[in-house]
Write an enzyme that holds these catalytic residues in place. Sequence first.
Site, PDB file in Angstrom:
ATOM      1  N   GLY A   1      -0.760   7.601   1.508  1.00 41.40           N
ATOM      2  CA  GLY A   1      -0.530   8.320   2.756  1.00 41.40           C
ATOM      3  C   GLY A   1      -1.566   7.827   3.735  1.00 41.40           C
ATOM      4  O   GLY A   1      -1.755   6.622   3.887  1.00 41.40           O
ATOM      5  N   GLU A   2      -2.284   8.730   4.338  1.00 43.22           N
ATOM      6  CA  GLU A   2      -3.340   8.346   5.271  1.00 43.22           C
ATOM      7  C   GLU A   2      -4.618   9.052   4.806  1.00 43.22           C
ATOM      8  O   GLU A   2      -4.683  10.281   4.824  1.00 43.22           O
ATOM      9  CB  GLU A   2      -2.932   8.779   6.684  1.00 43.22           C
ATOM     10  CG  GLU A   2      -3.750   8.171   7.777  1.00 43.22           C
ATOM     11  CD  GLU A   2      -3.781   6.642   7.729  1.00 43.22           C
ATOM     12  OE1 GLU A   2      -2.724   6.014   7.594  1.00 43.22           O
ATOM     13  OE2 GLU A   2      -4.894   6.076   7.818  1.00 43.22           O
ATOM     14  N   SER A   3      -5.587   8.252   4.368  1.00 40.77           N
ATOM     15  CA  SER A   3      -6.758   8.863   3.727  1.00 40.77           C
ATOM     16  C   SER A   3      -7.528   9.805   4.656  1.00 40.77           C
ATOM     17  O   SER A   3      -8.035  10.843   4.215  1.00 40.77           O
ATOM     18  CB  SER A   3      -7.682   7.777   3.180  1.00 40.77           C
ATOM     19  OG  SER A   3      -8.025   6.850   4.187  1.00 40.77           O
TER      20      SER A   3
ATOM     21  N   CYS B   1      -3.353   3.796  -3.429  1.00 43.73           N
ATOM     22  CA  CYS B   1      -3.460   3.460  -2.009  1.00 43.73           C
ATOM     23  C   CYS B   1      -4.451   4.380  -1.285  1.00 43.73           C
ATOM     24  O   CYS B   1      -5.640   4.272  -1.521  1.00 43.73           O
ATOM     25  CB  CYS B   1      -2.072   3.444  -1.374  1.00 43.73           C
ATOM     26  SG  CYS B   1      -2.036   2.380   0.072  1.00 43.73           S
TER      27      CYS B   1
ATOM     28  N   ARG C   1     -10.315  -0.566   4.128  1.00 39.93           N
ATOM     29  CA  ARG C   1      -9.010  -0.032   4.508  1.00 39.93           C
ATOM     30  C   ARG C   1      -8.191  -1.099   5.235  1.00 39.93           C
ATOM     31  O   ARG C   1      -8.748  -1.953   5.909  1.00 39.93           O
ATOM     32  CB  ARG C   1      -9.187   1.180   5.427  1.00 39.93           C
ATOM     33  CG  ARG C   1      -9.897   2.328   4.741  1.00 39.93           C
ATOM     34  CD  ARG C   1     -10.087   3.491   5.689  1.00 39.93           C
ATOM     35  NE  ARG C   1      -8.807   4.045   6.107  1.00 39.93           N
ATOM     36  CZ  ARG C   1      -8.650   4.806   7.190  1.00 39.93           C
ATOM     37  NH1 ARG C   1      -9.672   5.065   7.968  1.00 39.93           N
ATOM     38  NH2 ARG C   1      -7.463   5.275   7.489  1.00 39.93           N
TER      39      ARG C   1
ATOM     40  N   ILE D   1       1.586  -1.181   1.040  1.00 42.54           N
ATOM     41  CA  ILE D   1       1.896  -0.672   2.377  1.00 42.54           C
ATOM     42  C   ILE D   1       0.581  -0.361   3.107  1.00 42.54           C
ATOM     43  O   ILE D   1      -0.162   0.534   2.694  1.00 42.54           O
ATOM     44  CB  ILE D   1       2.761   0.611   2.299  1.00 42.54           C
ATOM     45  CG1 ILE D   1       4.046   0.343   1.511  1.00 42.54           C
ATOM     46  CG2 ILE D   1       3.096   1.116   3.710  1.00 42.54           C
ATOM     47  CD1 ILE D   1       4.842   1.591   1.172  1.00 42.54           C
ATOM     48  N   ARG D   2       0.289  -1.138   4.143  1.00 41.54           N
ATOM     49  CA  ARG D   2      -0.991  -1.000   4.849  1.00 41.54           C
ATOM     50  C   ARG D   2      -2.139  -0.746   3.861  1.00 41.54           C
ATOM     51  O   ARG D   2      -2.928   0.182   3.997  1.00 41.54           O
ATOM     52  CB  ARG D   2      -0.924   0.127   5.890  1.00 41.54           C
ATOM     53  CG  ARG D   2      -0.055  -0.238   7.085  1.00 41.54           C
ATOM     54  CD  ARG D   2      -0.010   0.847   8.129  1.00 41.54           C
ATOM     55  NE  ARG D   2       0.683   2.030   7.665  1.00 41.54           N
ATOM     56  CZ  ARG D   2       2.012   2.123   7.549  1.00 41.54           C
ATOM     57  NH1 ARG D   2       2.775   1.114   7.892  1.00 41.54           N
ATOM     58  NH2 ARG D   2       2.570   3.230   7.117  1.00 41.54           N
TER      59      ARG D   2
ATOM     60  N   HIS E   1       1.609   0.820  -4.528  1.00 40.75           N
ATOM     61  CA  HIS E   1       2.342   2.061  -4.818  1.00 40.75           C
ATOM     62  C   HIS E   1       3.168   1.891  -6.098  1.00 40.75           C
ATOM     63  O   HIS E   1       4.293   1.394  -6.033  1.00 40.75           O
ATOM     64  CB  HIS E   1       3.298   2.383  -3.660  1.00 40.75           C
ATOM     65  CG  HIS E   1       2.608   2.907  -2.450  1.00 40.75           C
ATOM     66  ND1 HIS E   1       2.554   4.255  -2.157  1.00 40.75           N
ATOM     67  CD2 HIS E   1       1.933   2.283  -1.467  1.00 40.75           C
ATOM     68  CE1 HIS E   1       1.878   4.436  -1.039  1.00 40.75           C
ATOM     69  NE2 HIS E   1       1.488   3.250  -0.595  1.00 40.75           N
TER      70      HIS E   1
ATOM     71  N   GLU F   1       4.713   3.987  -7.741  1.00 42.41           N
ATOM     72  CA  GLU F   1       5.768   5.011  -7.879  1.00 42.41           C
ATOM     73  C   GLU F   1       7.053   4.617  -7.141  1.00 42.41           C
ATOM     74  O   GLU F   1       8.050   5.313  -7.228  1.00 42.41           O
ATOM     75  CB  GLU F   1       5.246   6.361  -7.341  1.00 42.41           C
ATOM     76  CG  GLU F   1       5.201   6.528  -5.823  1.00 42.41           C
ATOM     77  CD  GLU F   1       4.057   5.795  -5.128  1.00 42.41           C
ATOM     78  OE1 GLU F   1       3.371   4.974  -5.769  1.00 42.41           O
ATOM     79  OE2 GLU F   1       3.866   6.023  -3.916  1.00 42.41           O
TER      80      GLU F   1
HETATM   81  N1  GLN Z   1      -3.874   2.676   5.363  1.00 39.18           N
HETATM   82  C1  GLN Z   1      -3.937   3.939   4.681  1.00 39.18           C
HETATM   83  C2  GLN Z   1      -5.336   4.526   4.717  1.00 39.18           C
HETATM   84  O1  GLN Z   1      -6.243   3.874   5.156  1.00 39.18           O
HETATM   85  C3  GLN Z   1      -3.472   3.801   3.253  1.00 39.18           C
HETATM   86  C4  GLN Z   1      -2.028   3.377   3.228  1.00 39.18           C
HETATM   87  C5  GLN Z   1      -1.240   3.933   2.088  1.00 39.18           C
HETATM   88  O2  GLN Z   1      -1.649   4.879   1.405  1.00 39.18           O
HETATM   89  N2  GLN Z   1      -0.033   3.437   1.950  1.00 39.18           N
HETATM   90  O3  GLN Z   1      -5.537   5.642   4.330  1.00 39.18           O
END
Ligand code: GLN
Length: 196
Positions: free
Chosen positions: A47-49, A79, A106, A134-135, A170, A172
């Site tokens: 997600g987004e940390s 992630c 990151r 993913i990112r 990921h 999952e």
């Molecule tokens: N870029 C996100 C972060 O810095 C991590 C991306 C992800 O969990 N798919 O939190």
Amino acid sequence: MVKIGVLALQGAVREHVRSVEASGAEAVVVKRKEQLDEIDGLILPGGESTTMRRLIDKYDFFDALKNFGTQGKPIFGTCAGLILLASDIVGQESAHLQLMDMKVERNAFGRQVDSFEAALEVKGIAEDFEAVFIRAPYVVEVGEDVEVLAVVNNNIVAAKQGQYLCSAFHPELTDDHRMTAYFVEMVEAAKKELAS
Ligand code: GLN
């Protein structure tokens, strides 16, 4: 059957639930810190940390998560979850849970690289794991107790330290549940150990 929680404050929860169930464990969607007492292992999803950290503080999860890990219960960070576990983050003064001795960067594959897939060898788990990034972050430095499990162009993307497991990708998102199944085995072993 072991119970594995998926922290459900933000991020990719449903896919982890599916993967845990496919790996022969019971999945619990964790929204309150009291639920941590009912589970044997925990997944911190992607997600987004920074958002996740904000919600961890808002819902008073921080100490409970740290205690969960330090009492010997396994945690798998994927992630953004990997970022939450790290002891250091490149360019940031403070990190989050600091349960794994490693420095992470990151969005490390570059801004232009939004997502990609790679077939990876994940040590002890799979020779051909189709990993979805993913990112994604990667790990730039590990302490001596950390075992590196997978690399992409020499960058560390999966690792293990005692009861902690992490992946920059990921695991999952495909139907290959071997990495989750590996975590389920870690949780089963830890549960036996903690009961004896
Ligand atoms: N870029 C996100 C972060 O810095 C991590 C991306 C992800 O969990 N798919 O939190």
